[in-house]
Design a protein around this motif. Structure first.
Motif, PDB file in Angstrom:
ATOM      1  N   MET A 244       0.192   8.860   3.730  1.00 57.59           N
ATOM      2  CA  MET A 244      -0.532   8.903   2.459  1.00 57.59           C
ATOM      3  C   MET A 244      -1.641   9.931   2.584  1.00 57.59           C
ATOM      4  O   MET A 244      -2.155  10.169   3.693  1.00 57.59           O
ATOM      5  CB  MET A 244      -1.136   7.531   2.121  1.00 57.59           C
ATOM      6  CG  MET A 244      -0.149   6.419   1.876  1.00 57.59           C
ATOM      7  SD  MET A 244      -0.968   4.847   1.431  1.00 57.59           S
ATOM      8  CE  MET A 244      -1.771   4.427   2.989  1.00 57.59           C
ATOM      9  N   PRO A 245      -2.040  10.549   1.486  1.00 61.51           N
ATOM     10  CA  PRO A 245      -3.154  11.499   1.542  1.00 61.51           C
ATOM     11  C   PRO A 245      -4.463  10.771   1.857  1.00 61.51           C
ATOM     12  O   PRO A 245      -4.610   9.586   1.571  1.00 61.51           O
ATOM     13  CB  PRO A 245      -3.183  12.098   0.134  1.00 61.51           C
ATOM     14  CG  PRO A 245      -2.526  11.076  -0.731  1.00 61.51           C
ATOM     15  CD  PRO A 245      -1.477  10.435   0.126  1.00 61.51           C
ATOM     16  N   GLY A 246      -5.404  11.471   2.467  1.00 61.31           N
ATOM     17  CA  GLY A 246      -6.683  10.857   2.808  1.00 61.31           C
ATOM     18  C   GLY A 246      -6.532   9.949   4.007  1.00 61.31           C
ATOM     19  O   GLY A 246      -6.108  10.372   5.088  1.00 61.31           O
ATOM     20  N   LEU A 247      -6.837   8.667   3.820  1.00 62.50           N
ATOM     21  CA  LEU A 247      -6.722   7.685   4.899  1.00 62.50           C
ATOM     22  C   LEU A 247      -5.264   7.225   4.995  1.00 62.50           C
ATOM     23  O   LEU A 247      -4.791   6.475   4.140  1.00 62.50           O
ATOM     24  CB  LEU A 247      -7.649   6.496   4.606  1.00 62.50           C
ATOM     25  CG  LEU A 247      -7.991   5.559   5.761  1.00 62.50           C
ATOM     26  CD1 LEU A 247      -8.810   6.287   6.826  1.00 62.50           C
ATOM     27  CD2 LEU A 247      -8.767   4.350   5.235  1.00 62.50           C
ATOM     28  N   ASP A 248      -4.530   7.714   6.004  1.00 63.81           N
ATOM     29  CA  ASP A 248      -3.106   7.370   6.070  1.00 63.81           C
ATOM     30  C   ASP A 248      -2.901   5.923   6.532  1.00 63.81           C
ATOM     31  O   ASP A 248      -3.854   5.205   6.840  1.00 63.81           O
ATOM     32  CB  ASP A 248      -2.349   8.349   6.973  1.00 63.81           C
ATOM     33  CG  ASP A 248      -2.775   8.274   8.437  1.00 63.81           C
ATOM     34  OD1 ASP A 248      -3.313   7.232   8.857  1.00 63.81           O
ATOM     35  OD2 ASP A 248      -2.562   9.265   9.166  1.00 63.81           O
TER      36      ASP A 248
ATOM     37  N   GLY B  82      -5.287   3.997   1.207  1.00 62.62           N
ATOM     38  CA  GLY B  82      -5.898   3.185   2.248  1.00 62.62           C
ATOM     39  C   GLY B  82      -7.245   2.612   1.874  1.00 62.62           C
ATOM     40  O   GLY B  82      -7.539   1.444   2.160  1.00 62.62           O
ATOM     41  N   LEU B  83      -8.077   3.411   1.247  1.00 59.77           N
ATOM     42  CA  LEU B  83      -9.408   2.933   0.863  1.00 59.77           C
ATOM     43  C   LEU B  83      -9.321   1.813  -0.156  1.00 59.77           C
ATOM     44  O   LEU B  83     -10.085   0.847  -0.105  1.00 59.77           O
ATOM     45  CB  LEU B  83     -10.247   4.099   0.319  1.00 59.77           C
ATOM     46  CG  LEU B  83     -10.668   5.155   1.345  1.00 59.77           C
ATOM     47  CD1 LEU B  83     -11.416   6.290   0.664  1.00 59.77           C
ATOM     48  CD2 LEU B  83     -11.532   4.523   2.440  1.00 59.77           C
ATOM     49  N   ALA B  84      -8.379   1.935  -1.094  1.00 62.37           N
ATOM     50  CA  ALA B  84      -8.185   0.879  -2.093  1.00 62.37           C
ATOM     51  C   ALA B  84      -7.723  -0.417  -1.424  1.00 62.37           C
ATOM     52  O   ALA B  84      -8.126  -1.510  -1.812  1.00 62.37           O
ATOM     53  CB  ALA B  84      -7.170   1.323  -3.142  1.00 62.37           C
ATOM     54  N   ALA B  85      -6.901  -0.284  -0.375  1.00 57.24           N
ATOM     55  CA  ALA B  85      -6.428  -1.459   0.348  1.00 57.24           C
ATOM     56  C   ALA B  85      -7.597  -2.160   1.050  1.00 57.24           C
ATOM     57  O   ALA B  85      -7.727  -3.394   1.004  1.00 57.24           O
ATOM     58  CB  ALA B  85      -5.371  -1.053   1.366  1.00 57.24           C
TER      59      ALA B  85
ATOM     60  N   VAL C 180       0.865  -1.185   0.000  1.00 59.87           N
ATOM     61  CA  VAL C 180       0.000   0.000   0.000  1.00 59.87           C
ATOM     62  C   VAL C 180       0.897   1.230   0.000  1.00 59.87           C
ATOM     63  O   VAL C 180       1.569   1.527   0.994  1.00 59.87           O
ATOM     64  CB  VAL C 180      -0.922   0.014   1.242  1.00 59.87           C
ATOM     65  CG1 VAL C 180      -1.937   1.155   1.124  1.00 59.87           C
ATOM     66  CG2 VAL C 180      -1.640  -1.326   1.406  1.00 59.87           C
ATOM     67  N   ASP C 181       0.921   1.959  -1.122  1.00 58.77           N
ATOM     68  CA  ASP C 181       1.819   3.119  -1.269  1.00 58.77           C
ATOM     69  C   ASP C 181       1.264   4.006  -2.369  1.00 58.77           C
ATOM     70  O   ASP C 181       0.787   3.500  -3.395  1.00 58.77           O
ATOM     71  CB  ASP C 181       3.235   2.646  -1.620  1.00 58.77           C
ATOM     72  CG  ASP C 181       4.298   3.696  -1.350  1.00 58.77           C
ATOM     73  OD1 ASP C 181       4.105   4.856  -1.795  1.00 58.77           O
ATOM     74  OD2 ASP C 181       5.308   3.367  -0.716  1.00 58.77           O
ATOM     75  N   ASP C 182       1.342   5.306  -2.171  1.00 64.17           N
ATOM     76  CA  ASP C 182       0.799   6.238  -3.167  1.00 64.17           C
ATOM     77  C   ASP C 182       1.848   6.744  -4.136  1.00 64.17           C
ATOM     78  O   ASP C 182       1.560   7.568  -5.009  1.00 64.17           O
ATOM     79  CB  ASP C 182       0.122   7.430  -2.466  1.00 64.17           C
ATOM     80  CG  ASP C 182       1.118   8.283  -1.704  1.00 64.17           C
ATOM     81  OD1 ASP C 182       2.041   7.705  -1.072  1.00 64.17           O
ATOM     82  OD2 ASP C 182       0.990   9.513  -1.718  1.00 64.17           O
ATOM     83  N   THR C 183       3.089   6.252  -4.020  1.00 66.53           N
ATOM     84  CA  THR C 183       4.185   6.717  -4.879  1.00 66.53           C
ATOM     85  C   THR C 183       4.486   5.683  -5.955  1.00 66.53           C
ATOM     86  O   THR C 183       4.904   4.557  -5.638  1.00 66.53           O
ATOM     87  CB  THR C 183       5.459   6.966  -4.050  1.00 66.53           C
ATOM     88  OG1 THR C 183       5.153   7.824  -2.957  1.00 66.53           O
ATOM     89  CG2 THR C 183       6.532   7.602  -4.914  1.00 66.53           C
ATOM     90  N   PRO C 184       4.309   6.030  -7.241  1.00 68.36           N
ATOM     91  CA  PRO C 184       4.559   5.070  -8.327  1.00 68.36           C
ATOM     92  C   PRO C 184       5.960   4.481  -8.296  1.00 68.36           C
ATOM     93  O   PRO C 184       6.147   3.285  -8.547  1.00 68.36           O
ATOM     94  CB  PRO C 184       4.330   5.909  -9.591  1.00 68.36           C
ATOM     95  CG  PRO C 184       3.382   6.984  -9.157  1.00 68.36           C
ATOM     96  CD  PRO C 184       3.779   7.303  -7.746  1.00 68.36           C
ATOM     97  N   GLU C 185       6.976   5.311  -7.993  1.00 71.00           N
ATOM     98  CA  GLU C 185       8.352   4.822  -7.965  1.00 71.00           C
ATOM     99  C   GLU C 185       8.539   3.750  -6.891  1.00 71.00           C
ATOM    100  O   GLU C 185       9.190   2.728  -7.123  1.00 71.00           O
ATOM    101  CB  GLU C 185       9.338   5.978  -7.711  1.00 71.00           C
ATOM    102  CG  GLU C 185       9.418   7.011  -8.818  1.00 71.00           C
ATOM    103  CD  GLU C 185       8.229   7.965  -8.817  1.00 71.00           C
ATOM    104  OE1 GLU C 185       7.447   7.977  -7.824  1.00 71.00           O
ATOM    105  OE2 GLU C 185       8.061   8.685  -9.811  1.00 71.00           O
TER     106      GLU C 185
END
Length: 308
Positions: free
Chosen positions: A64-68, A43-46, A16-21
């Motif tokens: 992470m933005p939103g739900l950390d 987080g919501l996607a997880a 679970v990570d919001d950074t593509p790299e």
């Protein structure tokens, strides 16, 4: 309902990570180490993904933005299905309070960014092993007092309760738990219950000497652990149990067994070679001794007794 993705011993890791790299790096690293990787970008996607699959471990970005990551982990751990799911936090935060925050949220460990590959893989490996042991121990506790066992996809035994070991050794002379596999006849029955589409609660049986051995599939836990329970039934067991529990004579217990199986008085008279009138007299005594007023109540109690 969540299901386990795939079979065999290949571990499944949810990243679970919001950074593509970071996602590309972690996917490449984990897949190269022989693991299956699932990806969630927040987080919501997880949480949504966990409704469909259950991984073996989660690598969670803390910020992470939103739900950390902290809030997401709290949500995950609030669900009893994921109580034993290990969550490792990934973060550039190094303050002690952040580490404590993550552990309080339900995390089992931390890796710091930038991530060191060898350290990451070592921590993942340790926590996967710990989770497997903990889960196996919990399943063993859940089945305490019953002859239960767990095997892997290949039929190798993972653990057996002491009662299961004693039961199998008695029924199959020459077998020992150190063999690492079940006796051939029992293994064939278990393999049948491991076929795709077989639901939890399904049963299969085999005849061993004077006993009927019933094997019940309880559930599949983890990527490679199947849990089963053994029940040994011998001629007259049902009658003896009902007589003991409800203070019945042997003949009354025989009548009650057939009542519990839906037989009418005339059918019971033919089976037991007694008159329907005699069956009815036995029933009257059964009602008195069990403290019930009718056939339906006696049947319900008998079925409940025999199902224990």
């Amino acid at each position: 309902m969540a299901t386990n993705p795939g079979s065999g011993t290949r571990a499944t890791i949810l990243v679970v990570d919001d950074t593509p790299e970071s996602l590309r790096f972690l996917t490449s690293t984990l897949e190269h180490a022989g693991m299956t990787v699932l990806i969630a970008v927040d987080g919501l996607a997880a949480l949504d993904l966990l409704e469909h699959v259950t991984p073996d471990l989660v690598l969670m970005d803390a910020v992470m933005p939103g739900l950390d990551g902290f809030k997401t982990t709290r949500r995950i751990k609030s669900d009893s299905r994921f109580r034993h799911l290990p969550v490792i936090f990934m973060t550039g935060l190094t303050e002690t309070e952040h580490v404590v925050h993550g552990l309080e949220a339900g995390g089992v460990d931390y890796v710091h960014k930038p991530i060191v590959v060898d350290e990451l893989l070592a921590r993942v490996s340790v926590h996967l092993a710990n989770a497997r042991v903990a889960q196996g121990s919990q399943l063993a506790l859940d089945t305490a007092g019953r002859p239960s066992f767990a095997i892997d996809d290949a039929g190798a035994t993972i653990w057996l309760t002491p009662l299961a070991t004693a039961t199998i050794e008695r029924l199959f002379p020459g077998w020992a738990s150190r063999d690492g596999r079940l006796p051939g006849q029992l293994a064939a029955v278990v393999e049948h219950l491991q076929q795709p589409g077989v639901p939890p609660g399904a049963q299969a049986s085999l005849k061993v000497a004077e006993s009927a051995v019933e094997c019940t599939f309880l559930r599949q836990s983890g990527a490679d652990q199947w849990l089963f329970r053994l029940t040994e039934r011998r001629e007259g067991d049902a009658e003896r149990l009902l007589a003991e529990r409800h203070g019945l004579t042997s003949r009354e217990a025989e009548v009650l067994v057939w009542i519990s199986r839906g037989k009418q008085n005339r059918e019971i008279s033919e089976i037991l070679h007694i008159s329907p009138r005699t069956v009815n007299k036995h029933l009257e005594q059964i009602f008195v001794k069990m403290g019930v007023e009718n056939r339906a109540s006696a049947t319900a109690i008998a079925v409940a007794t025999l199902s224990q």
